[in-house]
Design a protein around this motif. Structure first.
Motif, short mmCIF file in Angstrom:
data_model
loop_
_atom_site.label_atom_id
_atom_site.label_comp_id
_atom_site.label_asym_id
_atom_site.label_seq_id
_atom_site.Cartn_x
_atom_site.Cartn_y
_atom_site.Cartn_z
N VAL A 1 -2.76 -4.06 -10.72
CA VAL A 1 -2.61 -4.56 -9.70
C VAL A 1 -3.12 -5.79 -9.48
CG1 VAL A 1 -1.38 -2.69 -8.38
CG2 VAL A 1 -3.97 -3.23 -7.96
N PRO B 1 1.91 2.76 -11.77
CA PRO B 1 1.37 1.61 -11.69
C PRO B 1 0.43 1.22 -12.71
CG PRO B 1 0.40 3.14 -10.27
CD PRO B 1 1.47 3.78 -10.69
N CYS C 1 2.07 -6.06 -8.88
CA CYS C 1 1.80 -4.99 -9.53
C CYS C 1 2.70 -5.18 -10.87
CB CYS C 1 1.96 -3.85 -8.71
SG CYS C 1 3.87 -3.25 -8.51
N ALA D 1 1.94 1.34 -4.87
CA ALA D 1 1.25 0.86 -5.90
C ALA D 1 -0.35 0.48 -5.92
CB ALA D 1 2.23 -0.38 -6.57
N TYR D 2 -0.64 0.18 -4.72
CA TYR D 2 -1.96 -0.44 -4.83
C TYR D 2 -2.73 0.82 -4.43
CZ TYR D 2 -1.64 -5.50 -4.89
OH TYR D 2 -1.48 -6.67 -5.47
#
Length: 457
Positions: free
Chosen positions: A417, A414, A446, A373-374
């Motif tokens: 975040v 996503p 997130c 996600a990041y």
């Protein structure tokens, strides 16, 4: 004539002197005005700064599910709201995807947090010798952790190193959460806990993994299937998904066991996804592996030839230096260059079996197409490495780096975040926990959206 000239000269002198006086008065007035303006600006700047409490007592939260509204200027912009939010959580800020996600309707907010087990902290005082004892006290840390959870407002929480589940369960019920817990086997008293907001999600299925039953030590993992209670999209099927919570073995020398745990975790998650109709998967936890390690490579690229890696370096922990930029990796598209490979160490047949689950199989594969996600949301160079992962998610006397992650399958995207903290800011604290953060880890948070045509306005 002489007298007239003298009178004219005197008049000119008087006028010149009067003009000079006027200019001096104007200059003085302007100077005073500038000083007043500077004073006003200084007063305004001081009043507009966010005051960080210096008290060692954690801030108490209101009993309601949302914080009390803060009086804002007449015209409230999104930029102002984002700034306020970042200040509310110790200067952590939300960063948004470069992709236009505003049309997505059904979204899930997920948090992953290693909260530092009470007994684990007491057994390793060398890791926290620079932390005042009052910041290590569970009652103090518990309040900070709950305050953080309140701010994140995540629909689902994946917690690791939980050895006071009843304490958290009682507090989180006030926020509308319900939870399930799985304790580690063996002598350790901590485990994994998964909480969800009952108004948002319905638990359809739950199971856990005791890795000891597979010869993979005493760690555990959780797997749950949830359904969104109020889907707003045009999707004809219910919005369901699998979420997994894991805390991988710490021991850096046992890369075979680490890989075995991650492999089994992925297999179980994929099996559940297929059983419930090929639904999306979210995986969170403390992997005790740094970015671009062999374990990270396995998750991201879906395959790994273990013969190319020294099992003692599978997680990258032994080669990791806490100084920024000291650990470099190379990648070209989806083809990874292994900079940790060491052919001087050969795997035994037992180690191969532990890692792969089968005899004489050295190539690991999984069927989940996962993304971090990041990694999927660009961030600041002050908080991210060259490949987009956080620079730091854990900080104590012996380690400063990233071991925590949230992964998602390709049916999710996503949206945003919660950025971590810069290294210089963390170093100034001397280590975690402290007066602002209740654990030696930072929570990852997130927001994920269902990525399909039915989920757009």
């Amino acid at each position: 004539m002489i007298e007239e000239r003298l009178d004219e000269q005197s008049l000119m002198d008087v006028r010149a002197k009067a003009g000079k006086n006027r200019r001096e008065r104007s200059a003085n007035t302007a100077l005073c005005g500038n000083n007043d303006s500077r004073k006003k600006r200084r007063r305004f700047a001081f009043s507009s700064e966010t005051t960080i409490p210096t008290s060692s007592e954690p801030q108490k939260l209101p009993s309601s599910k949302r914080s009390k509204p803060v009086r804002s200027p007449p015209r409230t912009s999104r930029k102002y709201e984002k700034r306020r939010s970042s200040e509310s959580d110790g200067h952590r800020r939300w960063v948004y995807s470069t992709r236009d996600c505003s049309r997505f309707i059904d979204k899930i907010m997920v948090a992953s947090y290693n909260i530092l087990g009470v007994e684990n902290a007491s057994k390793h005082p060398d890791l926290y010798h620079r932390v005042p004892s009052k910041f290590m006290d569970w009652s103090f840390r518990k309040e900070l952790i709950c305050n953080a959870i309140k701010f994140y407002n995540a629909g689902i929480l994946c917690l690791q190193e939980v050895d006071r589940f009843n304490d958290l369960d009682e507090l989180f019920q006030n926020y509308g959460y319900k939870g399930v817990y799985k304790a580690r086997t063996g002598e350790a008293n901590d485990g994994c806990a998964l909480f969800w907001i009952e108004k948002l999600f319905t638990l359809l299925h739950q199971e856990s993994i005791e890795f000891q039953g597979f010869g993979l030590r005493n760690n555990v993992a959780q797997l749950c299937v949830f359904k969104m209670n109020k889907s707003k999209s045009r999707s004809k099927t219910s919005r369901s998904f699998v979420i997994g919570n894991i805390h991988v073995l710490f021991n850096p020398n046992r890369g075979d066991i680490k890989l075995g745990q991650v492999r089994l975790f992925l297999e179980k998650a994929h099996s559940l996804s297929q059983r419930w109709g090929n639904i999306p998967v979210i995986m969170a936890g403390d992997l005790n592996s740094i970015p671009r390690s062999a374990i990270y490579q396995f998750l991201a690229s879906s395959e790994l030839d273990i013969q190319l890696h020294d099992r003692r370096k599978i997680s990258g922990q032994l080669d990791f230096s806490s100084s920024r930029g000291a650990f470099r990796f190379c990648s070209e598209g989806t083809k990874w260059s292994n900079v940790l490979a060491s052919r001087s160490f050969r795997w035994s047949g037992e180690e191969i079996r532990i890692a792969s689950g089968m005899e004489n199989v050295t190539c690991l594969q999984h069927h989940l197409k996962l993304s971090s996600a990041y990694y999927g949301v660009p961030g600041s160079c002050k908080t991210r490495d060259a490949n987009g992962e956080p620079l730091v998610t854990s900080f104590h006397s012996n380690f400063m780096g990233t071991v925590d992650y949230i992964w998602h399958s390709e049916k999710l995207a996503p949206v945003r975040v919660l950025e971590t903290l810069p290294i210089d800011a963390l170093k100034r604290t001397g280590g975690l926990p402290n007066e602002k953060w209740g654990s030696d880890h930072l929570a990852l948070v997130c927001e994920l959206a269902f990525d399909d045509e039915d989920n757009v306005t």
